[in-house]
Structures are given as C-alpha cells and as structure tokens.
Design an enzyme around this catalytic site. Structure first.
Site, short mmCIF file in Angstrom:
data_model
loop_
_atom_site.label_atom_id
_atom_site.label_comp_id
_atom_site.label_asym_id
_atom_site.label_seq_id
_atom_site.Cartn_x
_atom_site.Cartn_y
_atom_site.Cartn_z
N HIS A 25 0.88 -1.19 0.00
CA HIS A 25 0.00 0.00 0.00
C HIS A 25 0.91 1.22 0.00
O HIS A 25 1.52 1.56 1.02
CB HIS A 25 -0.90 0.00 1.24
CG HIS A 25 -1.82 1.19 1.30
ND1 HIS A 25 -3.17 1.07 1.48
CD2 HIS A 25 -1.59 2.53 1.19
CE1 HIS A 25 -3.73 2.27 1.50
NE2 HIS A 25 -2.78 3.18 1.33
N HIS A 49 1.59 5.37 -1.70
CA HIS A 49 1.20 6.55 -2.48
C HIS A 49 2.45 7.14 -3.12
O HIS A 49 3.36 7.56 -2.41
CB HIS A 49 0.54 7.60 -1.59
CG HIS A 49 -0.71 7.11 -0.95
ND1 HIS A 49 -1.95 7.25 -1.53
CD2 HIS A 49 -0.91 6.43 0.21
CE1 HIS A 49 -2.87 6.70 -0.74
NE2 HIS A 49 -2.26 6.18 0.32
N LEU A 50 2.47 7.17 -4.44
CA LEU A 50 3.63 7.75 -5.14
C LEU A 50 3.34 9.12 -5.73
O LEU A 50 4.25 9.79 -6.19
CB LEU A 50 4.10 6.81 -6.26
CG LEU A 50 4.85 5.55 -5.83
CD1 LEU A 50 5.25 4.72 -7.05
CD2 LEU A 50 6.10 5.90 -5.01
N ARG A 51 2.06 9.51 -5.78
CA ARG A 51 1.68 10.82 -6.38
C ARG A 51 2.13 10.88 -7.85
O ARG A 51 2.25 9.86 -8.50
CB ARG A 51 2.24 11.99 -5.57
CG ARG A 51 2.10 11.90 -4.05
CD ARG A 51 0.67 11.79 -3.59
NE ARG A 51 0.59 11.97 -2.13
CZ ARG A 51 -0.39 11.50 -1.39
NH1 ARG A 51 -1.37 10.80 -1.92
NH2 ARG A 51 -0.42 11.70 -0.09
N ASN A 61 -5.24 7.29 -5.86
CA ASN A 61 -5.96 8.51 -5.48
C ASN A 61 -5.23 9.78 -5.94
O ASN A 61 -4.93 10.67 -5.16
CB ASN A 61 -6.26 8.56 -3.98
CG ASN A 61 -5.02 8.57 -3.11
OD1 ASN A 61 -3.97 8.07 -3.50
ND2 ASN A 61 -5.13 9.15 -1.93
N LYS A 70 -9.26 -0.48 -5.82
CA LYS A 70 -9.34 0.15 -4.50
C LYS A 70 -10.72 0.75 -4.29
O LYS A 70 -11.21 1.51 -5.12
CB LYS A 70 -8.28 1.24 -4.43
CG LYS A 70 -8.32 2.07 -3.16
CD LYS A 70 -7.67 1.36 -1.99
CE LYS A 70 -7.92 2.14 -0.70
NZ LYS A 70 -6.73 2.33 0.10
N HIS A 99 -10.41 0.93 1.86
CA HIS A 99 -10.20 1.89 2.96
C HIS A 99 -11.39 1.71 3.89
O HIS A 99 -12.49 2.16 3.58
CB HIS A 99 -10.11 3.32 2.43
CG HIS A 99 -9.82 4.31 3.51
ND1 HIS A 99 -8.61 4.98 3.61
CD2 HIS A 99 -10.54 4.72 4.58
CE1 HIS A 99 -8.63 5.76 4.68
NE2 HIS A 99 -9.79 5.62 5.29
N HIS A 141 -4.42 -0.78 5.82
CA HIS A 141 -3.96 -0.01 7.00
C HIS A 141 -4.91 -0.14 8.20
O HIS A 141 -5.47 0.85 8.67
CB HIS A 141 -3.72 1.46 6.65
CG HIS A 141 -4.75 2.13 5.78
ND1 HIS A 141 -6.09 2.07 6.03
CD2 HIS A 141 -4.62 2.88 4.66
CE1 HIS A 141 -6.73 2.76 5.11
NE2 HIS A 141 -5.87 3.25 4.26
N LEU A 148 -4.85 9.00 8.10
CA LEU A 148 -6.12 8.29 8.17
C LEU A 148 -5.91 6.85 7.73
O LEU A 148 -5.20 6.63 6.75
CB LEU A 148 -7.15 8.98 7.28
CG LEU A 148 -7.64 10.33 7.83
CD1 LEU A 148 -8.46 11.07 6.80
CD2 LEU A 148 -8.43 10.13 9.13
N ASP A 157 1.60 2.57 3.54
CA ASP A 157 0.74 3.76 3.37
C ASP A 157 1.59 5.01 3.43
O ASP A 157 1.13 6.07 3.88
CB ASP A 157 -0.37 3.79 4.44
CG ASP A 157 -1.46 4.80 4.09
OD1 ASP A 157 -1.52 5.25 2.93
OD2 ASP A 157 -2.24 5.15 4.98
N HIS A 184 3.02 14.49 1.67
CA HIS A 184 2.42 15.82 1.44
C HIS A 184 3.53 16.81 1.75
O HIS A 184 4.31 16.58 2.70
CB HIS A 184 1.26 16.08 2.39
CG HIS A 184 0.08 15.17 2.19
ND1 HIS A 184 -0.90 15.40 1.26
CD2 HIS A 184 -0.27 14.01 2.80
CE1 HIS A 184 -1.81 14.44 1.31
NE2 HIS A 184 -1.45 13.57 2.24
N ALA A 206 -3.92 14.62 5.77
CA ALA A 206 -3.65 13.31 6.38
C ALA A 206 -2.61 12.56 5.56
O ALA A 206 -2.74 12.47 4.34
CB ALA A 206 -4.95 12.50 6.44
#
Ligand code: NCD
Ligand code: ZN
Length: 346
Positions: free
Chosen positions: A14, A16-18, A42, A100, A137, A175, A220, A248, A252, A264
């Site tokens: 899980h 996030h690479l943006r 996302n 997802k 989620h 998560h 979150l 996760d 940011h 978050a």
C-alpha cells in the site's frame, strides 16, 4: 544476539507515489529497498480506467532511478460508474493487480469514491469471478460516527454485509488500526487479509495529541489508543499470513501538513525497514519480519516471492534525513521517536 538479518527483498502492499515532481522526488525512497509496491490510485483526478492506469504506470517507470528494477503494481480507483468489462480487461492483460474501494470522503482525494455500495456490486462480482482482490479503505464517513470508531463500524455495517453478498470476493483491509480490524482480518484466511503500516505499529493517539498537535503523525485512519497499537504489533509479529506490510507512505509537502487544516498522511518510505526491524527486534520476533514484509503479501496476491534479498545490520544508531526535498517542496520523514539501530546495509 542477532545483529544481521537477510530477508527476501520486501514489497510494499500500500503506497502513495503521487505524480509529477513529487513522484520524481520520492520514488527513490521506496525503490531503494522495495522490489514492488501496490500503487494507490488517489491522484487528482483519480486512476479510474485501464487507460489511466497504463499512463500512470508509464510515468512511474519513467521516474525510476537509473538501473532500478522496481515494479509498480497498479490499482484502479472504483467509482459508481466503473465499467466491469474495463476492470476485467485490465486485470486479464496484467496491467492492474487490484482495485481500490474508497468510501466517498473517507480520506485524501476520495471525493470520487463510492456513496452507494449497491452500485459497485456488478464490478465486485466481476472481480470475485476473476480472482482480483479489492483493497478497501475501511472507515465509514457518517458525520455522527466518532473518528476513532469509524473502522470498527465499517466492519460491522459495510464490510461484513458486502462480503456476504459477494462471498468469493478477495479483500485486503488496508492499513488496519484497531483490535477489531486485527480480529476480523484473520477470520477468513486466503479470502481476507490486512495490511498494517509502519507508523501504526509505533504511534498511538497520544503521540499525535499530547503536548501539542503533531501534524506529521496525522494520517487516516487516525492512530488509536495504545491497546489497539499493541494488537497491531502482536498481529504483525505473529507470523500469521493474514497480515502483511503496507506502509501507506503518503507524502504531502510540509506547508500542507503544518497547516490550520493539515492533510492526512505519514511519509515513511525512507526509514520504514529500519523502523520495522527495531519494532520486531523489541518483540523478540526478528524471525517474523521476513513473513510480514516479504512473504505474506506475495502469497495473498499469488505472486512469487522476490529472489533478490535485503540485509539489515544492527549497530550504532543511524540517522535518516529529516526531510526529502522534492520539486514540489520538502516532505518530512516519519520520526519513530526512538533511535534506529538497524539499517539496510545491502
Ligand atoms: C492517504 C493520502 O495522503 O493519500 N492519507 C493517509 O492519511 N493515509 C490516503 C489514505 O490512504 O487514506
Ligand atoms: Zn493510503
């Protein structure tokens, strides 16, 4: 005393690479240690179709450091309009690994998520049919449900009824943060599993709130009370294949975290393996790290365990950078709050 540990190269189930400059800046932090990762969809706008996933995958591959064999395992973001045939085709071609499910409004960039779960039943039935896992989620978003209860309520009100309606659907509870999540995830081996983050093994809600609010510990699902953290540590270090690592890691830039309405997300890619070794060592469970980080995930997803290895060595405390400087701005690295004696040496 064990002071050197070699395990199959871990995967992050899980992540996030943006995109854009952020992707460019933070991808090396993951690809340095991890062979593969499940890439969260996302983005803004989200990765909804097979075509979106193919284009995003190309951007990730192009952003890899020279010589990196890092493999992104793509996911689709389920919406009420997702076309089951597009999902089937994307899975059959090997382009996507999972889909997802975000309840609308549950977390960062989830506005396009699902409001009416009935509307996604045809897609979920197609996924059950082809054996494609759903990553979820697991938090309700109802205004009258306390944020600390949202995971437990989601299991009772949404996840369990949904799984009864689509009994062959394979589900990864993403998560998990509670004892309720730990217990439910182990209730259907092979059908159901859960990822656990590095930071939820280390922080509870006191770390977030006592002595002043710590925006870099805000994520979150929000960290819960200590009793729940202990349940997560027991699960992760148990050797039970129903639990595996999903960091996760969710970058940011600092101005958006250190803000009157902070985003978050905890960014832990840089020091995750060192943090985990410290946690497992403290539990006397170093021998279980290999299952959690390198074996249980591939087993659930039906993928081979990585042939390459990763070696961790214990010695004097090591320091990691406080921040990763990206083209979008600085991103603060997770501070476990204790010295890290383990480091990745090979
Ligand atoms: C994630 C993000 O920033 O995209 N944030 C987080 O707190 N975990 C979204 C998510 O996984 O919930
Ligand atoms: Zn996430």
């Amino acid at each position: 005393m064990t002071d050197i540990l070699t395990i199959p190269r871990p995967d992050d189930w899980h992540l996030h690479l943006r995109d854009g400059a952020m992707l460019q800046g933070i991808l090396p932090e993951t690809s340095r240690h991890f062979a593969r990762a499940i890439i969260m969809p996302n983005l803004v706008p989200p990765v909804v179709t097979a075509a979106d996933a193919a284009a995003y995958r190309d951007r990730i591959l192009a952003a890899r450091p020279k010589g990196s064999g890092f493999e992104p395992l793509m996911t689709l973001y389920l919406t009420e309009d997702t076309d089951p045939d597009d999902v089937r085709a994307a899975h059959a071609s090997g382009l996507v690994t999972a889909a997802k499910l975000y309840p609308a409004g549950a977390t960062t960039n989830s506005a396009s998520g699902v409001r009416n779960f009935d509307k996604v039943l045809p897609v979920l039935e197609a996924m059950a049919d082809i054996g494609m896992p759903m990553c979820v989620h697991g938090e309700v978003t109802d205004a009258d449900i306390d944020i600390f209860d949202r995971e437990a309520v989601f299991i009772d009100r949404v996840l369990d009824p949904l799984r009864r309606r689509v009994p062959d659907l394979r589900v990864v509870m993403e998560h998990i943060t509670t004892r309720d999540g730990v217990d439910y995830a182990a209730s259907a081996p092979g059908k159901l599993a859960a990822t656990i983050t590095t930071h939820h093994l280390i922080i509870n809600r006191n770390h977030l709130l006592v002595g002043g609010v710590k925006p870099h510990y805000y994520c979150l699902p929000v960290a819960k009370r200590e009793d729940h953290r202990l349940a997560l540590v027991a699960a992760a270090t148990s050797g039970n294949p129903s639990y595996f690592l999903g960091t996760d890691s969710a970058p940011h830039i600092d101005p958006l975290k250190e803000n009157a309405c902070g985003c978050a997300g905890v960014f832990s890619a840089t020091n995750t393996m060192a943090c985990l070794a410290e946690v497992f060592d403290a539990e006397g469970a170093l021998d279980k790290l290999e299952g959690f980080a390198s074996r249980h995930g591939p087993k659930f997803y039906g993928l081979p365990v990585n042939e390459a290895t990763l070696t961790l060595t214990k010695g004097d405390p090591v320091t990691y950078p406080d921040k990763i400087i990206t083209g979008d701005g600085p991103v603060t690295v997770f501070d476990p709050g204790f010295p890290l004696h383990w480091h990745v040496s090979d």
